[in-house]
Design a protein around this motif. Structure first.
Motif, mmCIF file in Angstrom:
data_model
loop_
_atom_site.group_PDB
_atom_site.id
_atom_site.type_symbol
_atom_site.label_atom_id
_atom_site.label_comp_id
_atom_site.label_asym_id
_atom_site.label_seq_id
_atom_site.Cartn_x
_atom_site.Cartn_y
_atom_site.Cartn_z
ATOM 1 N N UNK A 50 82.139 3.817 37.156
ATOM 2 C CA UNK A 50 81.669 2.897 38.183
ATOM 3 C C UNK A 50 80.239 2.439 37.898
ATOM 4 N N UNK A 51 79.785 2.574 36.661
ATOM 5 C CA UNK A 51 78.433 2.178 36.291
ATOM 6 C C UNK A 51 78.439 0.729 35.810
ATOM 7 N N UNK A 52 77.864 -0.157 36.595
ATOM 8 C CA UNK A 52 77.848 -1.572 36.257
ATOM 9 C C UNK A 52 76.972 -1.841 35.036
ATOM 10 N N UNK A 53 75.994 -0.962 34.791
ATOM 11 C CA UNK A 53 75.111 -1.194 33.645
ATOM 12 C C UNK A 53 75.809 -0.947 32.310
ATOM 13 N N UNK A 54 77.066 -0.527 32.370
ATOM 14 C CA UNK A 54 77.844 -0.368 31.132
ATOM 15 C C UNK A 54 77.857 -1.673 30.336
ATOM 16 N N UNK A 55 77.971 -2.789 31.027
ATOM 17 C CA UNK A 55 78.055 -4.085 30.354
ATOM 18 C C UNK A 55 76.711 -4.497 29.769
ATOM 19 N N UNK A 56 75.632 -4.116 30.428
ATOM 20 C CA UNK A 56 74.300 -4.398 29.902
ATOM 21 C C UNK A 56 74.046 -3.602 28.625
ATOM 22 N N UNK A 57 74.534 -2.366 28.594
ATOM 23 C CA UNK A 57 74.321 -1.502 27.423
ATOM 24 C C UNK A 57 75.224 -1.901 26.255
ATOM 25 N N UNK A 58 76.346 -2.532 26.562
ATOM 26 C CA UNK A 58 77.285 -2.913 25.502
ATOM 27 C C UNK A 58 77.698 -4.387 25.666
ATOM 28 N N UNK A 59 76.730 -5.304 25.497
ATOM 29 C CA UNK A 59 77.034 -6.732 25.739
ATOM 30 C C UNK A 59 78.010 -7.331 24.735
ATOM 31 N N UNK A 60 78.107 -6.723 23.545
ATOM 32 C CA UNK A 60 78.980 -7.280 22.515
ATOM 33 C C UNK A 60 80.415 -6.766 22.607
ATOM 34 N N UNK A 61 80.641 -5.789 23.470
ATOM 35 C CA UNK A 61 81.992 -5.242 23.604
ATOM 36 C C UNK A 61 82.961 -6.304 24.133
ATOM 37 N N UNK A 115 80.140 -18.934 30.894
ATOM 38 C CA UNK A 115 81.477 -18.554 30.422
ATOM 39 C C UNK A 115 81.445 -18.132 28.957
ATOM 40 N N UNK A 116 82.019 -16.969 28.691
ATOM 41 C CA UNK A 116 82.139 -16.432 27.330
ATOM 42 C C UNK A 116 80.777 -16.310 26.627
ATOM 43 N N UNK A 117 79.733 -16.090 27.415
ATOM 44 C CA UNK A 117 78.365 -16.032 26.895
ATOM 45 C C UNK A 117 77.816 -14.613 27.036
ATOM 46 N N UNK A 118 77.727 -13.895 25.934
ATOM 47 C CA UNK A 118 77.290 -12.501 25.969
ATOM 48 C C UNK A 118 75.834 -12.351 26.412
ATOM 49 N N UNK A 119 75.049 -13.412 26.334
ATOM 50 C CA UNK A 119 73.643 -13.336 26.710
ATOM 51 C C UNK A 119 73.454 -13.092 28.206
ATOM 52 N N UNK A 120 74.514 -13.289 28.977
ATOM 53 C CA UNK A 120 74.447 -13.002 30.415
ATOM 54 C C UNK A 120 74.039 -11.558 30.658
ATOM 55 N N UNK A 141 86.235 -23.498 24.905
ATOM 56 C CA UNK A 141 85.619 -22.194 24.630
ATOM 57 C C UNK A 141 86.508 -21.010 24.988
ATOM 58 N N UNK A 142 87.678 -21.253 25.529
ATOM 59 C CA UNK A 142 88.539 -20.149 25.966
ATOM 60 C C UNK A 142 89.034 -19.368 24.750
ATOM 61 N N UNK A 143 88.698 -18.078 24.663
ATOM 62 C CA UNK A 143 89.158 -17.286 23.510
ATOM 63 C C UNK A 143 90.662 -17.045 23.587
ATOM 64 N N UNK A 144 91.318 -17.128 22.462
ATOM 65 C CA UNK A 144 92.779 -16.986 22.438
ATOM 66 C C UNK A 144 93.219 -15.611 22.923
ATOM 67 N N UNK A 145 92.422 -14.573 22.636
ATOM 68 C CA UNK A 145 92.813 -13.204 22.963
ATOM 69 C C UNK A 145 92.210 -12.695 24.275
ATOM 70 N N UNK A 146 91.545 -13.563 25.006
ATOM 71 C CA UNK A 146 90.958 -13.128 26.274
ATOM 72 C C UNK A 146 92.066 -12.796 27.270
ATOM 73 N N UNK A 147 91.957 -11.675 27.989
ATOM 74 C CA UNK A 147 93.008 -11.277 28.941
ATOM 75 C C UNK A 147 93.273 -12.315 30.029
ATOM 76 N N UNK A 148 92.261 -13.082 30.383
ATOM 77 C CA UNK A 148 92.412 -14.088 31.444
ATOM 78 C C UNK A 148 92.683 -15.482 30.901
#
Length: 200
Positions: A23-34, A86-91, A130-137
């Motif tokens: 439940x740690x939201x900072x997971x995405x900040x620590x791993x932006x390229x995941x 959208x699809x921007x890891x810099x967020x 920009x929609x990635x082909x393998x994106x779940x959504x």
């Protein structure tokens, strides 16, 4: 926002992508390229796009120009921001927002429903690319963007692609003309020089 405790990301979405169900939201900040981080972001943008049909329907009902602008400007700003994040890891590592020049243009140019349609149409097409082909959504994202594109195409600016041939033909013909003139000039010069040589 995360550092200052001002995050409003819905956990019913981001908790699906956090590592091991944490439940740690900072997971995405620590791993932006995941892949999970980008998938989470794209899922939230897609979830927001679900509101576009109601947004456009509401704006269509507004008749007073000042009231319309008051309501429409935030919406064109919002779709522009969605297209930017959208699809921007810099967020996950810095502030991502639309440029001041674009903000000013949107504020000045949003005066009618056709203006709103043009902005939504252009930005939906930009996001669609920009929609990635393998994106779940990806499937739902494309469906929503296709709906926006179709719903707003009546006011969209004419496609400039038919004129692209003209854009290329002009310089090509100019180049051909210059080459022909150059050759003609050289031929005339050669003939002139040969004539002088033979006269001697």
């Amino acid at each position: 926002d995360l550092d200052q405790g001002r995050t409003w990301w819905p956990d019913e979405i981001w908790a699906q992508y956090a590592a091991n169900g944490t439940k740690a939201l900072d997971h995405f900040k620590r791993f932006p390229d995941n892949a999970e981080s980008i998938a989470c972001l794209n899922h939230m943008v897609t979830d927001t796009l679900e509101l576009v049909p109601d947004c456009l329907a509401y704006l269509q009902r507004l008749k007073d120009v000042q009231v319309f602008r008051f309501c429409a400007i935030p919406q064109v700003m919002a779709i522009a921001t969605l297209a930017e994040v959208y699809n921007n890891k810099h967020v996950f590592s810095r502030v991502v927002k639309i440029r001041k020049g674009l903000s000013a243009k949107l504020m000045l140019d949003t005066n009618s429903m056709d203006d709103v349609y043009r902005v939504f149409h252009h930005l939906a097409k930009s996001m669609r690319r920009k929609v990635p082909a393998k994106d779940p959504s990806a499937k739902r994202t494309r469906e929503l963007l296709d709906f926006i594109i179709k719903a707003t195409e009546s006011a969209a600016a004419p496609d400039v692609r038919p004129y692209s041939a003209v854009i290329w033909i002009v310089p090509v013909l100019s180049a051909v003309y210059l080459i022909a003139r150059f050759r003609q000039r050289n031929t005339s010069l050669d003939a002139f020089l040969r004539g002088r040589v033979s006269s001697r």
